[in-house]
Design an enzyme around this catalytic site. Structure first.
Site, short mmCIF file in Angstrom:
data_model
loop_
_atom_site.label_atom_id
_atom_site.label_comp_id
_atom_site.label_asym_id
_atom_site.label_seq_id
_atom_site.Cartn_x
_atom_site.Cartn_y
_atom_site.Cartn_z
N LYS A 1 8.82 6.59 -1.36
CA LYS A 1 8.14 6.95 -2.61
C LYS A 1 6.85 7.70 -2.32
CE LYS A 1 5.12 5.26 -5.38
NZ LYS A 1 4.45 6.52 -5.78
N GLU B 1 -1.22 0.79 6.61
CA GLU B 1 -2.25 1.66 7.20
C GLU B 1 -3.19 1.99 6.06
OE1 GLU B 1 -4.37 4.50 7.80
OE2 GLU B 1 -2.65 5.83 8.15
N CYS C 1 -8.01 8.86 6.03
CA CYS C 1 -8.38 7.47 6.29
C CYS C 1 -9.21 7.33 7.56
CB CYS C 1 -7.15 6.59 6.31
SG CYS C 1 -5.85 7.30 7.27
N GLU D 1 -15.53 3.10 1.07
CA GLU D 1 -14.78 4.31 1.40
C GLU D 1 -14.84 5.29 0.22
OE1 GLU D 1 -10.46 4.16 1.83
OE2 GLU D 1 -10.66 5.42 3.60
P1 ADP Z 1 -5.34 6.29 -3.56
O1 ADP Z 1 -6.24 5.18 -4.02
O2 ADP Z 1 -5.85 7.02 -2.39
O3 ADP Z 1 -4.75 7.12 -4.66
P2 ADP Z 1 -3.28 4.45 -3.46
O4 ADP Z 1 -3.40 3.37 -2.46
O5 ADP Z 1 -3.58 4.16 -4.90
O6 ADP Z 1 -4.12 5.61 -2.91
O7 ADP Z 1 -1.84 5.12 -3.41
C1 ADP Z 1 -1.05 5.23 -2.29
C2 ADP Z 1 0.38 5.02 -2.70
O8 ADP Z 1 0.53 3.72 -3.23
C3 ADP Z 1 0.90 5.97 -3.78
O9 ADP Z 1 2.24 6.32 -3.48
C4 ADP Z 1 0.83 5.12 -5.03
O10 ADP Z 1 1.76 5.52 -6.01
C5 ADP Z 1 1.18 3.76 -4.48
N1 ADP Z 1 0.73 2.63 -5.29
C6 ADP Z 1 -0.35 2.55 -6.11
N2 ADP Z 1 -0.41 1.35 -6.70
C7 ADP Z 1 0.64 0.63 -6.26
C8 ADP Z 1 1.12 -0.70 -6.49
N3 ADP Z 1 0.50 -1.53 -7.32
N4 ADP Z 1 2.23 -1.09 -5.82
C9 ADP Z 1 2.87 -0.28 -4.98
N5 ADP Z 1 2.48 0.99 -4.73
C10 ADP Z 1 1.39 1.44 -5.36
#
Ligand code: ADP
Length: 501
Positions: A191, A267, A301, A402
Site C-alpha cells: 500500500k 522503519e 527519515c 521530527e
Molecule cells: P507521514 O506522517 O509522513 O505522512 P505516515 O506515517 O502518516 O507518514 O504514513 C506512512 C504510511 O502509513 C502511508 O502509506 C499511510 O497511508 C499509512 N498510514 C497512515 N495511518 C495509518 C494507520 N492508522 N494504519 C496503517 N497505515 C497508516
C-alpha cells in the site's frame, strides 16, 4: 536544462481516468467505486485519481496473496527461478526508467534529476541485489546435544506480507519492501501513501510484462486510516512491514498485537545528529551537512536535522550552511535545473512553517530561509525555503521533534564527550554523522552513537548491502543485506532421530 517533455506513455497513464488497483493479477476499481485524487505538489492541481480501497478491497487483496502463497506456483519455484524473476523485474524497470522518474517527480515533487539518478537507479539496483539471494539462503546443520540426532535449520517464507510505505521515496520504498520479500518466497500486498500512489501503480503495470504468477504482488491504493489500518489489523496477514512516522508505527504495532500477533518491522522517524569537529575538512563537512538535511527537501527519515558544531568553528559552519541554503535553487521537479522541489502537501508546508515560528519563539536565531519563495510561478505549490537556525539548545522543540522538512538546527559543543551526550539526547536513533580527521575521535563517536547507521566524513549514502534500521523509537528490525531476507523468513528447527532400524 529546462522543462522535461513528458513521455507519451506517462501522458496517457495520467489521462486514463481513475487508476484501478492491481489485485490477483487483474486491474480492479474499489468495491464501492471510491477514488482519491493525487495532487501535483508543484502546483496544487490534481494529477489524476486513483481507487481508494476500503476494508473489502484490502480483504480481496489479502485473499489473492494467500491463494498465491498456499496454492500458487510461487513458493514452489526453484530458487533459481525466483531469482530470474527478480532480475527480470530489474530489467523491466530499467527499460521504463525515464517514465518512472517522470511519474515520481510529478507525484512527489522531487527534482526529476534526483528521481533518475537516485530513486529509479537505486530501485533497479535493489532488485538486482536481492535477485542474487534466493539461491544463497541456507540454513545450518547443528551439532546438537541430543544423542543420535541429525539437526538442521530451514529458512522458510513468512507468508502473506502487508507492506505500507510513505510518500518521500515512493518507488524506492516499494523496491525496499518488494525485493527481499520476493527473494524470500513471500506474497504481498503493497500500500503506497495516499499522497503518492502513482509510481507503485506504474510499477505494477511494468510488472504485468514480467508475468509473475497472479497474486504474488498486489497493489492497493487508499488512505492510511482505512486501507492501511485494514491491512495492519487483518487476521490473515502474516507480517506487516512499515516505513513512516513513529506515531503511525505505534498504531501498527498495536493493530498487529490486537489481531493475530503478526510479525512487524518498522522503519520510523529520526532526529539525527551530524557532529562536526573543528579538525574536519570544514568545506566538505558543511556541504555534507547541508546535503544531509536539504536533500529531498528534508523529507527523509535519516535527515541530519541537528548539526552539532565544535565551538571554535561554530560561526563559520553556520555561515556555510546559511550560504548553501540560500543558494539552493527551488523549482518544480520537472525542471532539470531544480535542486529542491516543493514539500509534499499543504499540510506538510504548514507543519514546517509552524516549526519555523516555534523556533523563533524559543529564541533560536534564523540564519537563512524561514519563508516562502517570492517567485510568482511557485505561488500555488507547496514551496518552503530551506531554513537554518543557530543558537539552538538541544532541548528546544525544534531540536527534539521530527520536522520532516528543510529545517536545520545548529548547536554548539565543547568536546567529544559533550558531542556524544547531546547527540544521543533524543528519543530517536536512526542515523548519525561525524566529521573529523582524527581516527580515534571518529571511532569513539561511531561506537557511542545510539543509532542504526553512522557515517564518518559523509552523510546519507545508502548501501543495499548494509543493514539499515533504527535504535529506540526509530523502529524495529533491519532492512537490506541478509537482514532483509531474515525479516521475511521464519526459521525452522528440524530434529531427526537416527536411532533404531
Ligand atoms: P507521514 O506522517 O509522513 O505522512 P505516515 O506515517 O502518516 O507518514 O504514513 C506512512 C504510511 O502509513 C502511508 O502509506 C499511510 O497511508 C499509512 N498510514 C497512515 N495511518 C495509518 C494507520 N492508522 N494504519 C496503517 N497505515 C497508516
Amino acid at each position: 536544462m529546462g522543462e522535461v517533455t513528458l513521455s507519451g506513455r506517462v501522458q496517457s497513464f495520467l489521462a486514463a481516468g481513475p487508476q484501478p488497483m492491481w489485485i490477483g493479477g487483474a486491474w480492479v476499481p474499489a468495491a464501492d467505486g471510491a477514488v482519491l485524487p493525487s495532487l501535483n505538489p508543484a502546483t496544487g492541481e490534481p494529477l489524476c485519481q486513483v481507487a481508494s480501497a476500503g476494508t473489502e478491497d484490502v480483504d480481496r487483496a489479502v485473499r489473492a496473496a494467500r491463494l498465491a502463497f498456499e496454492d500458487g506456483p510461487w513458493p514452489r519455484l526453484t530458487a533459481a527461478q525466483r531469482s530470474a524473476y527478480l532480475y527480470a523485474i530489474a530489467d523491466a524497470i530499467e527499460a521504463h526508467a525515464e517514465e518512472l522518474a517522470q511519474v515520481e517527480s510529478l507525484d512527489n515533487g522531487k527534482p526529476v534529476t534526483a528521481a533518475r539518478q537516485a530513486d529509479v537507479r537505486k530501485s533497479i539496483a535493489h532488485f538486482r541485489y536481492y535477485a542474487g539471494w534466493p539461491t544463497k539462503i541456507t540454513g545450518d546443520t547443528v551439532p546438537v546435544s541430543v544423542p543420535e540426532t541429525f539437526a538442521y535449520t530451514l529458512f522458510q517464507p513468512v507468508g502473506v506480507c502487508g507492506q505500507i510505505i510513505p510518500w518521500n521515496y515512493p518507488l524506492l520504498m516499494a523496491a525496499w519492501k518488494l525485493a527481499p520479500a520476493l527473494a524470500a518466497g513471500c506474497t504481498m500486498v503493497l500500500k503506497p501513501a495516499e499522497q503518492t500512489p502513482l509510481s507503485a501503480l506504474y510499477l505494477a503495470r511494468i510488472l504485468e510484462g514480467v508475468d509473475l504468477p497472479p497474486g504474488v504482488i498486489n497493489v492497493v491504493t487508499g488512505y492510511g486510516e482505512t486501507a492501511g489500518a485494514a491491512l495492519a489489523s487483518h487476521p490473515d496477514v502474516d507480517k506487516i512491514a512499515f516505513t513512516g512516522s513513529t506515531e503511525v508505527g505505534r498504531l501498527i504495532l498495536k493493530a498487529a498485537g490486537d489481531s493475530n500477533l503478526k510479525r512487524v518491522s518498522l522503519e520510523l522517524g529520526g532526529k539525527s545528529p551530524n557532529i562536526i569537529f573543528a579538525d574536519a575538512d570544514l568545506e566538505q563537512a558543511s556541504l555534507g551537512a547541508a546535503d544531509g538535511i536539504f536533500y529531498n527537501m528534508g523529507q527523509d527519515c535519516t535527515a541530519g536535522s541537528r548539526v552539532f558544531v565544535e565551538r571554535a568553528v561554530y560561526d563559520r559552519v553556520g555561515a556555510h550552511l546559511a550560504d548553501r541554503a540560500a543558494a539552493l535553487r527551488l523549482g518544480p521537479g520537472l525542471d532539470e535545473a531544480t535542486e529542491i522541489g516543493p514539500l509534499i502537501s499543504q499540510e506538510q508546508l504548514q507543519r514546517v512553517e509552524g516549526y519555523v515560528a516555534q523556533g523563533a519563539r524559543e529564541g533560536a536565531r534564523r540564519l537563512a530561509g524561514g519563508d516562502r519563495p517570492t517567485d510568482p510561478g511557485l505561488r500555488h505549490g507547496y514551496f518552503a525555503r530551506p531554513t537554518v537556525f543557530a543558537d539552538v539548545r538541544n532541548d528546544m522543540r525544534i531540536a527534539q521533534e521530527e520536522i520532516f522538512g528543510p529545517v536545520v538546527t545548529v548547536i554548539p559543543f565543547q568536546d567529544v564527550d559533550e558531542a556524544i551526550r547531546l547527540g544521543n539526547q533524543t528519543r530517536y536513533g536512526l542515523a548519525a554523522g561525524v566529521w573529523t580527521r582524527d581516527l580515534r575521535k571518529a571511532h569513539r563517536v561511531a561506537a557511542a552513537m545510539r543509532a542504526g547507521t553512522v557515517w564518518v566524513n559523509s552523510y546519507g549514502s545508502g548501501a543495499v548491502e548494509m543493514p539499515f534500521g533504527g535504535f529506540r523509537e526509530s523502529g524495529h528490525g533491519r532492512e537490506h543485506g541478509f537482514e532483509g531476507i531474515r525479516l521475511y523468513s521464519e526459521v525452522k528447527s528440524v530434529l531427526m532421530n537416527l536411532a533404531g532400524e
